[in-house]
Write an enzyme that holds these catalytic residues in place. Structure first.
Site, PDB file in Angstrom:
ATOM      1  N   LEU A 174       2.837  -4.046   4.295  1.00  0.00           N
ATOM      2  CA  LEU A 174       1.562  -3.357   4.456  1.00  0.00           C
ATOM      3  C   LEU A 174       0.408  -4.333   4.286  1.00  0.00           C
ATOM      4  O   LEU A 174       0.546  -5.398   3.695  1.00  0.00           O
ATOM      5  CB  LEU A 174       1.455  -2.208   3.448  1.00  0.00           C
ATOM      6  N   CYS A 175      -0.739  -3.930   4.794  1.00  0.00           N
ATOM      7  CA  CYS A 175      -1.977  -4.695   4.734  1.00  0.00           C
ATOM      8  C   CYS A 175      -2.214  -5.172   3.307  1.00  0.00           C
ATOM      9  O   CYS A 175      -2.034  -4.389   2.368  1.00  0.00           O
ATOM     10  CB  CYS A 175      -3.128  -3.815   5.197  1.00  0.00           C
ATOM     11  N   PRO A 176      -2.541  -6.410   3.128  1.00  0.00           N
ATOM     12  CA  PRO A 176      -2.874  -7.460   4.101  1.00  0.00           C
ATOM     13  C   PRO A 176      -1.721  -8.417   4.388  1.00  0.00           C
ATOM     14  O   PRO A 176      -1.925  -9.472   4.984  1.00  0.00           O
ATOM     15  CB  PRO A 176      -4.009  -8.207   3.400  1.00  0.00           C
ATOM     16  N   ASP A 196       2.889  -1.791  10.307  1.00  0.00           N
ATOM     17  CA  ASP A 196       1.734  -1.349   9.526  1.00  0.00           C
ATOM     18  C   ASP A 196       0.655  -0.866  10.492  1.00  0.00           C
ATOM     19  O   ASP A 196       0.222  -1.624  11.361  1.00  0.00           O
ATOM     20  CB  ASP A 196       1.210  -2.514   8.688  1.00  0.00           C
TER      21      ASP A 196
END
Length: 77
Positions: free
Chosen positions: A14-16, A41
């Site tokens: 997931l981000c980042p 994501d």
């Protein structure tokens, strides 16, 4: 012959993390090399093109894989 020089499997991250891992992987590539990124994501749809603009890389394209997206970026010089 493939249309990319290296692949980054960021599925499940997931981000980042997809962008951070792409930045690290690009360091090992030469100018003009193409990195293929596999990611699922939803934020990557925005984050990866934005990263390319900010870092001076070329966002080549985005396509759909099975349950993930495929991004291709060309390392800037």
């Amino acid at each position: 012959m493939s249309d990319f020089d290296a692949t980054l499997d960021a599925i499940g991250l997931l981000c980042p993390l997809p962008v951070l891992k792409a930045r690290k992987r690009l360091q090992a590539l030469g100018p003009g090399d193409v990195l293929q990124i596999l990611a699922d994501d939803p934020a990557a749809l925005i984050d990866i093109p934005h990263f390319c603009v900010e870092a001076g890389h070329a966002f080549l394209d985005q396509s759909e894989g099975e349950n993930h997206q495929i991004y291709r970026i060309r390392k800037g010089g």
